[in-house]
Design a protein around this motif. Structure first.
Motif, PDB file in Angstrom:
ATOM      1  N   ALA A  76       9.266 102.262  24.183  1.00 33.43           N
ATOM      2  CA  ALA A  76       8.540 103.043  25.194  1.00 33.43           C
ATOM      3  C   ALA A  76       8.477 104.521  24.818  1.00 33.43           C
ATOM      4  CB  ALA A  76       9.211 102.877  26.558  1.00 33.43           C
ATOM      5  N   LEU A  77       9.420 104.983  23.995  1.00 24.43           N
ATOM      6  CA  LEU A  77       9.472 106.391  23.589  1.00 24.43           C
ATOM      7  C   LEU A  77       8.934 106.589  22.176  1.00 24.43           C
ATOM      8  CD1 LEU A  77      13.073 107.278  24.870  1.00 24.43           C
ATOM      9  CD2 LEU A  77      10.893 107.716  26.033  1.00 24.43           C
ATOM     10  N   SER A  78       8.174 105.634  21.686  1.00 30.14           N
ATOM     11  CA  SER A  78       7.750 105.663  20.281  1.00 30.14           C
ATOM     12  C   SER A  78       6.860 106.855  19.947  1.00 30.14           C
ATOM     13  CB  SER A  78       7.024 104.359  19.930  1.00 30.14           C
ATOM     14  OG  SER A  78       5.852 104.207  20.726  1.00 30.14           O
ATOM     15  N   GLU A  79       6.189 107.445  20.937  1.00 29.48           N
ATOM     16  CA  GLU A  79       5.284 108.570  20.685  1.00 29.48           C
ATOM     17  C   GLU A  79       5.980 109.915  20.726  1.00 29.48           C
ATOM     18  OE1 GLU A  79       2.120 108.153  19.733  1.00 29.48           O
ATOM     19  OE2 GLU A  79       2.585 106.005  19.787  1.00 29.48           O
ATOM     20  N   ARG A  80       7.267 109.947  20.967  1.00 24.94           N
ATOM     21  CA  ARG A  80       7.968 111.225  21.059  1.00 24.94           C
ATOM     22  C   ARG A  80       8.055 111.905  19.695  1.00 24.94           C
ATOM     23  NH1 ARG A  80      12.367 108.082  19.376  1.00 24.94           N
ATOM     24  NH2 ARG A  80      14.020 109.331  18.382  1.00 24.94           N
ATOM     25  N   ASP A  81       8.323 113.193  19.703  1.00 20.53           N
ATOM     26  CA  ASP A  81       8.628 113.917  18.473  1.00 20.53           C
ATOM     27  C   ASP A  81      10.078 113.610  18.121  1.00 20.53           C
ATOM     28  OD1 ASP A  81       9.385 115.770  16.538  1.00 20.53           O
ATOM     29  OD2 ASP A  81       8.076 117.334  17.336  1.00 20.53           O
ATOM     30  N   ARG A  82      10.293 112.815  17.092  1.00 26.23           N
ATOM     31  CA  ARG A  82      11.639 112.307  16.800  1.00 26.23           C
ATOM     32  C   ARG A  82      12.591 113.373  16.289  1.00 26.23           C
ATOM     33  NH1 ARG A  82      10.625 106.297  14.105  1.00 26.23           N
ATOM     34  NH2 ARG A  82       9.321 105.486  15.813  1.00 26.23           N
ATOM     35  N   THR A  83      12.050 114.507  15.848  1.00 27.07           N
ATOM     36  CA  THR A  83      12.938 115.584  15.433  1.00 27.07           C
ATOM     37  C   THR A  83      13.332 116.448  16.618  1.00 27.07           C
ATOM     38  OG1 THR A  83      11.817 115.626  13.289  1.00 27.07           O
ATOM     39  CG2 THR A  83      13.216 117.497  13.812  1.00 27.07           C
ATOM     40  N   ALA A  84      12.397 116.696  17.510  1.00 25.19           N
ATOM     41  CA  ALA A  84      12.692 117.524  18.676  1.00 25.19           C
ATOM     42  C   ALA A  84      13.506 116.757  19.712  1.00 25.19           C
ATOM     43  CB  ALA A  84      11.394 118.020  19.304  1.00 25.19           C
ATOM     44  N   GLN A  85      13.282 115.455  19.826  1.00 23.59           N
ATOM     45  CA  GLN A  85      13.996 114.622  20.802  1.00 23.59           C
ATOM     46  C   GLN A  85      14.767 113.547  20.040  1.00 23.59           C
ATOM     47  OE1 GLN A  85      10.475 113.636  23.250  1.00 23.59           O
ATOM     48  NE2 GLN A  85      11.405 114.844  24.891  1.00 23.59           N
ATOM     49  N   GLN A  86      16.013 113.855  19.782  1.00 21.35           N
ATOM     50  CA  GLN A  86      16.861 112.984  18.968  1.00 21.35           C
ATOM     51  C   GLN A  86      17.465 111.861  19.818  1.00 21.35           C
ATOM     52  OE1 GLN A  86      18.460 113.941  15.519  1.00 21.35           O
ATOM     53  NE2 GLN A  86      16.558 115.091  15.267  1.00 21.35           N
ATOM     54  N   VAL A  87      17.720 110.716  19.172  1.00 23.39           N
ATOM     55  CA  VAL A  87      18.352 109.575  19.841  1.00 23.39           C
ATOM     56  C   VAL A  87      19.522 109.094  18.991  1.00 23.39           C
ATOM     57  CG1 VAL A  87      18.089 107.212  20.684  1.00 23.39           C
ATOM     58  CG2 VAL A  87      16.191 108.845  20.935  1.00 23.39           C
ATOM     59  N   ILE A  88      20.719 109.074  19.612  1.00 19.38           N
ATOM     60  CA  ILE A  88      21.891 108.465  18.982  1.00 19.38           C
ATOM     61  C   ILE A  88      22.139 107.133  19.669  1.00 19.38           C
ATOM     62  CG2 ILE A  88      24.352 108.664  18.473  1.00 19.38           C
ATOM     63  CD1 ILE A  88      24.077 111.686  18.610  1.00 19.38           C
ATOM     64  N   LEU A  89      22.103 106.059  18.905  1.00 23.41           N
ATOM     65  CA  LEU A  89      22.360 104.728  19.457  1.00 23.41           C
ATOM     66  C   LEU A  89      23.866 104.503  19.478  1.00 23.41           C
ATOM     67  CD1 LEU A  89      19.538 102.867  17.503  1.00 23.41           C
ATOM     68  CD2 LEU A  89      19.470 103.721  19.854  1.00 23.41           C
ATOM     69  N   VAL A  90      24.394 104.284  20.686  1.00 26.72           N
ATOM     70  CA  VAL A  90      25.838 104.073  20.883  1.00 26.72           C
ATOM     71  C   VAL A  90      25.990 102.686  21.472  1.00 26.72           C
ATOM     72  CG1 VAL A  90      27.945 104.983  21.905  1.00 26.72           C
ATOM     73  CG2 VAL A  90      26.089 106.546  21.327  1.00 26.72           C
ATOM     74  N   THR A  91      26.390 101.710  20.650  1.00 27.34           N
ATOM     75  CA  THR A  91      26.294 100.316  21.071  1.00 27.34           C
ATOM     76  C   THR A  91      27.388  99.459  20.465  1.00 27.34           C
ATOM     77  OG1 THR A  91      24.830  98.382  21.016  1.00 27.34           O
ATOM     78  CG2 THR A  91      24.704  99.889  19.156  1.00 27.34           C
ATOM     79  N   ALA A  92      27.638  98.335  21.121  1.00 24.10           N
ATOM     80  CA  ALA A  92      28.585  97.362  20.571  1.00 24.10           C
ATOM     81  C   ALA A  92      27.920  96.446  19.552  1.00 24.10           C
ATOM     82  CB  ALA A  92      29.178  96.521  21.711  1.00 24.10           C
ATOM     83  N   LEU A  93      26.602  96.523  19.443  1.00 26.67           N
ATOM     84  CA  LEU A  93      25.885  95.684  18.478  1.00 26.67           C
ATOM     85  C   LEU A  93      26.020  96.306  17.090  1.00 26.67           C
ATOM     86  CD1 LEU A  93      22.607  94.921  20.497  1.00 26.67           C
ATOM     87  CD2 LEU A  93      24.653  93.494  20.253  1.00 26.67           C
ATOM     88  N   GLY A  94      26.981  95.784  16.330  1.00 24.18           N
ATOM     89  CA  GLY A  94      27.258  96.382  15.029  1.00 24.18           C
ATOM     90  C   GLY A  94      26.677  95.621  13.869  1.00 24.18           C
TER      91      GLY A  94
END
Length: 352
Positions: A74-92
């Protein structure tokens, strides 16, 4: 990254487990982040992200719908450098990690997380986001300054062009508004035929210079109230080549190149009876064909010390009658559909 900016950074945490959510929120606040927004309901979190500015998202993947993968999509159109995402998950597993990063995650940590490491990664991501925003702001400011200077240069350039064109028209008992009407009317027709807007604008600026060569015609011929003798008319016709000579030696200016083309050819006629080269039909540049229409229409409609202007009906009838003779038939057809608008231009730029 200044501390004040760091405190104002907007960080969002989405994790459906309340204990994990509270731990992450409190840890982020202890490092000085003043705007931390936590959501255990992933749908509410996604809605907030889509409606508000933010800098960093800490996102769990394994949640009730929408899960973290759906949120990334859903956030695929965001500026990925300006809006960073850190995935914090148990799915390793490798597949989940690859999918999360492919969908737009910037970093990936598996639970249980090492908090000091997470906070270091948060700081790094926020620094990168801040640097990117600063760069964008500086680029925007630079573009604005360039546009302002370009506009000032363009205005100065256009002022010189208008002065040059008016010098010729004043010598010929024309008015400054006459040349402005030619430019606006030519642009109107060019736009109607589907010319690119950049060319339309060039034509609007170039068309007023069509008679600049009259500067080189002796006054006793140019201002003669009666009919010219054949010898005098031969001299008068030279203004087309004089105008071209004045404008053509202009380096790489596309505007003056177009103006030179118009100056040389705007007295050519569709049937080949014009001057200076006797060009026929589509041998005549489209720019000159358009300006010829506009110039004759406006000249006929305008009153001068030596003549009374024609009526709307008589002028328009003449233009239609000269289709395929003096004028390009397609140009006449287009102008006929614009007669009312051309008259509105005349009213708005009426002679003093």
């Amino acid at each position: 990254m200044p501390n004040e900016v760091f405190r104002q950074a907007r960080v969002v945490v989405i994790d459906d487990v309340q204990a994990n959510l509270r731990l992450l929120e409190s840890s982020l606040r202890t490092m000085g982040l003043g705007q931390v927004h936590g959501f255990s309901d992933s749908a509410l979190g996604l809605e907030w992200l889509q409606q508000n500015p933010w800098d960093l998202l800490l996102l769990d993947l394994d949640m009730p719908a929408p899960d973290g993968f759906a949120i990334l999509q859903a956030l695929s159109e965001r500026d990925r450098t300006a809006q960073q995402v850190i995935l914090v998950t148990a799915l390793g597993d490798a597949a989940s990690r690859r999918r999360g990063l492919d969908l737009g995650g910037n970093d990936y940590l598996t639970k249980p997380v090492d908090l000091p490491e997470l906070l270091l990664r948060v700081r790094n991501c926020l620094q990168l986001s801040y640097a990117h925003r600063q760069l964008e702001q500086e680029r925007a400011a630079l573009e604005e300054r360039v546009q302002e200077r370009t506009a000032r240069l363009r205005d100065s350039y256009q002022a010189v062009i208008r002065a040059l064109a008016r010098a010729a028209d004043y010598k010929d008992n024309e008015t400054g508004n006459h040349i402005m009407r030619i430019g606006e009317t030519a642009a109107l027709i060019a736009r109607q035929i589907g010319a690119p807007e950049t060319w339309v604008e060039l034509l609007r600026l170039a068309a007023p210079m069509h008679d600049v060569g009259k500067i080189g015609i002796p006054d006793h011929i140019l201002l003669k109230p009666g009919k010219l003798t054949p010898e005098e008319f031969d001299i008068m016709k030279q203004h087309a080549r004089i105008g071209h000579a004045i404008l053509a030696d202009s380096g790489r200016s596309s505007l003056l190149e177009l103006a030179a083309e118009i100056a040389l050819n705007h007295h050519e006629k569709w049937d080949g009876s014009g001057y200076p080269a006797g060009l026929k039909g589509e041998e005549i540049p489209i720019s000159a064909r358009i300006v010829a229409l506009c110039d004759v229409y406006d000249a006929l409609r305008s009153s001068r010390p030596y003549k009374q202007g024609w009526s709307v009906e008589k002028t328009q009838a003449f233009i239609l009658e000269q289709s395929g003779k003096h004028f390009d038939p397609r140009g006449v057809e287009i102008m006929a559909g614009l007669f009312d608008e051309i008259e509105r231009i005349r009213d708005s730029l009426r002679d003093p």
